[in-house]
Design an enzyme around this catalytic site. Structure first.
Site, mmCIF file in Angstrom:
data_model
loop_
_atom_site.group_PDB
_atom_site.id
_atom_site.type_symbol
_atom_site.label_atom_id
_atom_site.label_comp_id
_atom_site.label_asym_id
_atom_site.label_seq_id
_atom_site.Cartn_x
_atom_site.Cartn_y
_atom_site.Cartn_z
ATOM 1 N N CYS A 147 -6.026 8.124 9.010
ATOM 2 C CA CYS A 147 -6.285 7.514 10.311
ATOM 3 C C CYS A 147 -5.967 8.513 11.415
ATOM 4 O O CYS A 147 -5.003 9.278 11.321
ATOM 5 C CB CYS A 147 -5.383 6.309 10.493
ATOM 6 S SG CYS A 147 -5.884 4.874 9.556
ATOM 7 N N ASP A 204 3.958 0.810 12.180
ATOM 8 C CA ASP A 204 2.755 0.176 11.634
ATOM 9 C C ASP A 204 2.507 -1.241 12.172
ATOM 10 O O ASP A 204 1.401 -1.751 12.056
ATOM 11 C CB ASP A 204 2.850 0.103 10.097
ATOM 12 C CG ASP A 204 2.572 1.456 9.456
ATOM 13 O OD1 ASP A 204 2.171 2.382 10.182
ATOM 14 O OD2 ASP A 204 2.759 1.570 8.232
ATOM 15 N N ARG A 255 -8.732 -0.496 4.574
ATOM 16 C CA ARG A 255 -7.834 0.503 3.982
ATOM 17 C C ARG A 255 -6.510 -0.115 3.583
ATOM 18 O O ARG A 255 -5.816 0.400 2.712
ATOM 19 C CB ARG A 255 -7.505 1.606 5.003
ATOM 20 C CG ARG A 255 -8.647 2.419 5.447
ATOM 21 C CD ARG A 255 -8.130 3.489 6.367
ATOM 22 N NE ARG A 255 -7.748 4.598 5.526
ATOM 23 C CZ ARG A 255 -8.304 5.805 5.592
ATOM 24 N NH1 ARG A 255 -9.202 6.061 6.499
ATOM 25 N NH2 ARG A 255 -7.933 6.736 4.777
ATOM 26 N N ARG A 257 -0.143 14.546 12.810
ATOM 27 C CA ARG A 257 0.222 14.399 11.404
ATOM 28 C C ARG A 257 0.302 15.726 10.646
ATOM 29 O O ARG A 257 -0.411 15.949 9.663
ATOM 30 C CB ARG A 257 -0.734 13.417 10.716
ATOM 31 C CG ARG A 257 -0.820 12.098 11.460
ATOM 32 C CD ARG A 257 -1.397 10.994 10.654
ATOM 33 N NE ARG A 257 -0.416 10.322 9.840
ATOM 34 C CZ ARG A 257 -0.644 9.188 9.203
ATOM 35 N NH1 ARG A 257 -1.807 8.618 9.255
ATOM 36 N NH2 ARG A 257 0.294 8.633 8.481
ATOM 37 N N PRO A 258 1.179 16.610 11.086
ATOM 38 C CA PRO A 258 1.341 17.873 10.359
ATOM 39 C C PRO A 258 2.021 17.644 9.003
ATOM 40 O O PRO A 258 2.556 16.560 8.755
ATOM 41 C CB PRO A 258 2.266 18.678 11.283
ATOM 42 C CG PRO A 258 2.999 17.665 12.075
ATOM 43 C CD PRO A 258 2.106 16.466 12.212
ATOM 44 N N ILE A 259 2.001 18.674 8.135
ATOM 45 C CA ILE A 259 2.676 18.530 6.837
ATOM 46 C C ILE A 259 3.744 19.616 6.644
ATOM 47 O O ILE A 259 4.114 19.944 5.529
ATOM 48 C CB ILE A 259 1.673 18.509 5.654
ATOM 49 C CG1 ILE A 259 0.801 19.774 5.640
ATOM 50 C CG2 ILE A 259 0.823 17.269 5.671
ATOM 51 C CD1 ILE A 259 0.036 19.946 4.328
ATOM 52 N N LEU A 280 6.914 19.589 7.132
ATOM 53 C CA LEU A 280 8.147 19.144 6.472
ATOM 54 C C LEU A 280 7.942 19.031 4.964
ATOM 55 O O LEU A 280 8.837 19.328 4.173
ATOM 56 C CB LEU A 280 8.612 17.802 7.047
ATOM 57 C CG LEU A 280 8.958 17.806 8.534
ATOM 58 C CD1 LEU A 280 9.243 16.394 9.034
ATOM 59 C CD2 LEU A 280 10.167 18.695 8.804
ATOM 60 N N LYS A 321 0.847 -1.200 0.000
ATOM 61 C CA LYS A 321 0.000 0.000 0.000
ATOM 62 C C LYS A 321 0.885 1.255 0.000
ATOM 63 O O LYS A 321 0.690 2.157 -0.807
ATOM 64 C CB LYS A 321 -0.891 0.006 1.259
ATOM 65 C CG LYS A 321 -1.557 1.343 1.537
ATOM 66 C CD LYS A 321 -2.478 1.280 2.729
ATOM 67 C CE LYS A 321 -1.865 1.666 4.042
ATOM 68 N NZ LYS A 321 -1.468 3.071 4.197
ATOM 69 N N ASN A 322 1.851 1.278 0.901
ATOM 70 C CA ASN A 322 2.627 2.507 1.071
ATOM 71 C C ASN A 322 3.574 2.782 -0.096
ATOM 72 O O ASN A 322 4.055 3.903 -0.243
ATOM 73 C CB ASN A 322 3.405 2.468 2.391
ATOM 74 C CG ASN A 322 2.480 2.635 3.586
ATOM 75 O OD1 ASN A 322 1.288 2.866 3.422
ATOM 76 N ND2 ASN A 322 3.025 2.489 4.784
HETATM 77 C C1 UD1 Z 1 4.081 6.842 6.320
HETATM 78 C C2 UD1 Z 1 3.244 5.610 6.134
HETATM 79 C C3 UD1 Z 1 2.677 5.137 7.468
HETATM 80 C C4 UD1 Z 1 3.808 4.941 8.461
HETATM 81 C C5 UD1 Z 1 4.684 6.181 8.551
HETATM 82 C C6 UD1 Z 1 5.916 5.985 9.415
HETATM 83 C C7 UD1 Z 1 2.350 5.906 3.913
HETATM 84 C C8 UD1 Z 1 1.170 6.112 3.057
HETATM 85 N N1 UD1 Z 1 2.150 5.913 5.243
HETATM 86 O O1 UD1 Z 1 3.237 7.862 6.821
HETATM 87 O O2 UD1 Z 1 1.996 3.911 7.244
HETATM 88 O O3 UD1 Z 1 3.260 4.677 9.723
HETATM 89 O O4 UD1 Z 1 5.138 6.560 7.236
HETATM 90 O O5 UD1 Z 1 6.662 4.920 8.960
HETATM 91 O O6 UD1 Z 1 3.449 5.686 3.423
HETATM 92 N N2 UD1 Z 1 5.820 14.704 10.641
HETATM 93 C C9 UD1 Z 1 5.916 16.044 10.921
HETATM 94 N N3 UD1 Z 1 5.775 16.922 9.885
HETATM 95 C C10 UD1 Z 1 5.595 16.518 8.595
HETATM 96 C C11 UD1 Z 1 5.517 15.132 8.323
HETATM 97 C C12 UD1 Z 1 5.632 14.242 9.381
HETATM 98 O O7 UD1 Z 1 6.080 16.443 12.053
HETATM 99 O O8 UD1 Z 1 5.495 17.373 7.701
HETATM 100 C C13 UD1 Z 1 5.925 13.721 11.757
HETATM 101 C C14 UD1 Z 1 4.617 12.956 11.956
HETATM 102 O O9 UD1 Z 1 3.708 13.677 12.750
HETATM 103 C C15 UD1 Z 1 5.108 11.689 12.611
HETATM 104 C C16 UD1 Z 1 6.484 11.457 11.969
HETATM 105 O O10 UD1 Z 1 6.860 12.720 11.407
HETATM 106 O O11 UD1 Z 1 5.279 11.908 13.979
HETATM 107 C C17 UD1 Z 1 6.495 10.399 10.901
HETATM 108 O O12 UD1 Z 1 5.619 10.720 9.875
HETATM 109 P P1 UD1 Z 1 5.890 10.315 8.354
HETATM 110 O O13 UD1 Z 1 7.145 9.520 8.236
HETATM 111 O O14 UD1 Z 1 5.761 11.537 7.536
HETATM 112 O O15 UD1 Z 1 4.665 9.364 8.076
HETATM 113 P P2 UD1 Z 1 3.710 9.373 6.827
HETATM 114 O O16 UD1 Z 1 4.491 9.637 5.590
HETATM 115 O O17 UD1 Z 1 2.525 10.180 7.110
#
Ligand code: UD1
Length: 416
Positions: free
Chosen positions: A116, A305, A397, A121-123, A125, A22-23
């Site tokens: 989920c 996960d 999902r 889950r901020p964006i 970065l 999936k990922n």
């Molecule tokens: C992806 C995976 C998810 C997995 C996660 C960690 C997909 C579709 N999902 O999620 O299954 O659990 O990696 O291996 O590939 N963070 C920030 N700012 C940002 C982005 C992230 O602070 O802009 C933080 C998040 O809140 C979290 C950490 O970084 O605490 C890890 O997140 P991230 O590696 O980005 O996970 P996803 O890409 O969302």
């Protein structure tokens, strides 16, 4: 709302062919937009999250044909570069489309992603990485509008090796002018798969799988055919499902090299493993040993996960196990439900101490997110009596035909 009804106590034995990841699928489907040509992908799992991504591609104007695990995507006639709120909210990884749309059109607009409820889950970065490439980002009326006269290569340093931010940076940078370096990049195997796919389309990406990724921008990409990697989290979930029943299982179409941290924990719990190139055969003892300490970490550490499905294992292991969740702050929602089933778990901040009990009891429980839902399925397979798990839409999902595979291995499970 659908439920799984599981009668526990059946030993799981048999073979499971593991679906595509999936990922890896989600960013690779998004990446197909970049080429402006036709792409054929194999081994794409037929799950809710890939269905949503395809729905968005169709909304943008792509032609998509889906047959079994194969999808053909024609991105020549894209008419739009915005993702509406109702689609963004369906899952978190919609944010990945930003990098692909910006890479192709230098313009994209989208709202904050959903997904989920496992933490903030901020964006930030993702947005910081795009800004480094010369993208102007404005937030208006809940929408994020990205635009650039041109995308220029840059030095992107991620404060945390975020999987999604690394992917977005790669997608936006492959057609940028000049060179891009991403430092403290995520090293997950799914990043390697995305890099390999981009290179298949003519991109020049090196270093994926390490913490420094180097990208030489190219002026155009071409169409490609690509097979998505196996899903390592789904594979580990089936290992957990069989292990908790003291069963014996053979997984086919897996890549054991990507699963080191998870396989080591299973070995510590007392299972026997035979590992071949793309196969894992696992024989579990009647009673598992406790896990000592599991800390979730970015790859190659133990994946967040699989924390909850392995916690289900620990609930009936001999002794005490400790889980420390370092990635998402709200990833313990399965604990209340496991406790309803008779598990002995104490939570202190980001740590959970699990004392193994003799047996779990069937109960009515609720899946609140994808992997937590999978953990309840694992627990129910070993529980005395019947467990009803509502919230199956979360499990759907990420798991293709989960009840079919479990039934074939001897579980008593049905969907109502
Ligand atoms: C992806 C995976 C998810 C997995 C996660 C960690 C997909 C579709 N999902 O999620 O299954 O659990 O990696 O291996 O590939 N963070 C920030 N700012 C940002 C982005 C992230 O602070 O802009 C933080 C998040 O809140 C979290 C950490 O970084 O605490 C890890 O997140 P991230 O590696 O980005 O996970 P996803 O890409 O969302």
């Amino acid at each position: 709302m659908a439920s799984f009804i599981i009668e526990g106590g059946k030993r799981l034995e048999g073979e499971v062919v593991i679906s595509g990841s999936k990922n890896a699928s989600l960013p690779i489907i998004a990446a197909s937009i970049l080429s402006g040509k036709k792409t054929t992908l194999y081994n794409v799992p037929d799950i809710h999250d890939t269905q949503v991504t395809i729905k968005i591609l169709k909304y943008l104007g792509c032609k998509v044909k889906k047959t079994n695990g194969k999808i053909e995507i024609d991105t020549r006639y894209i008419k739009r570069n915005d993702v509406p709120d109702y689609l963004m909210r369906e899952m978190r990884s919609t944010v990945i489309l930003a990098g692909a749309l910006i890479g192709r059109f230098k313009d994209a607009s989208f709202s904050y992603p959903g997904g989920c409820d496992i933490g903030a889950r901020p964006i930030d970065l993702h947005l910081k990485a795009l800004r480094e490439l010369g993208v102007d980002i404005q937030e208006e009326h809940g929408y994020i509008k990205c635009s650039a006269d041109k995308i220029v290569g840059g030095n992107i340093h991620l404060d945390f090796p975020s999987v999604g931010a690394t992917e977005n940076a790669m997608l936006a940078a492959v057609c940028a002018e000049g060179f891009t370096t991403i430092t403290n990049a995520a090293r997950e195997p799914e990043i390697v798969d995305l890099g390999n796919f981009l290179n298949c389309m003519g991109a020049k990406v090196r270093g994926m799988g390490g913490s420094v990724i180097k990208i030489e921008g190219v002026s155009k990409l071409h169409g490609a055919e690509y097979t998505i990697m196996p899903d390592r989290i789904v594979a580990a979930t089936y290992l957990a499902a069989s292990a908790i029943t003291g069963g014996e299982i053979c997984l086919k179409n897996v890549n054991p090299r990507d699963m080191g941290a998870m396989l080591h924990v299973l070995l510590d719990m007392g299972v026997q493993l035979r590992i071949e190139k793309d196969k894992i055969i696992q024989k579990a003892p009647k009673k598992l040993e406790s896990i000592h300490i599991v800390r979730t970490m970015p790859y190659p550490g133990f994946p967040t996960d699989i924390q909850s499905p392995f916690m289900a294992l620990a609930t009936v292991a001999r002794g005490t196990s400790v889980f420390i969740e370092n990635i998402f702050e709200n990833r313990f929602q399965h604990i209340d439900e496991l406790t309803r089933m008779g598990a002995d778990i104490k939570v202190e901040g980001r740590s959970a101490v699990v004392r193994g009990v003799n047996a779990l009891q069937g109960a009515n429980v609720v899946a609140r997110e994808l992997r937590g839902g999978a953990a309840l399925v694992v627990a129910a397979l070993a529980a005395n009596g019947t467990t009803t798990i509502s919230g199956t839409e979360f499990i759907d999902r990420g798991y293709e035909n989960i009840e079919k595979y479990l039934l074939e291995c001897g579980a008593k499970i049905r969907r109502e």
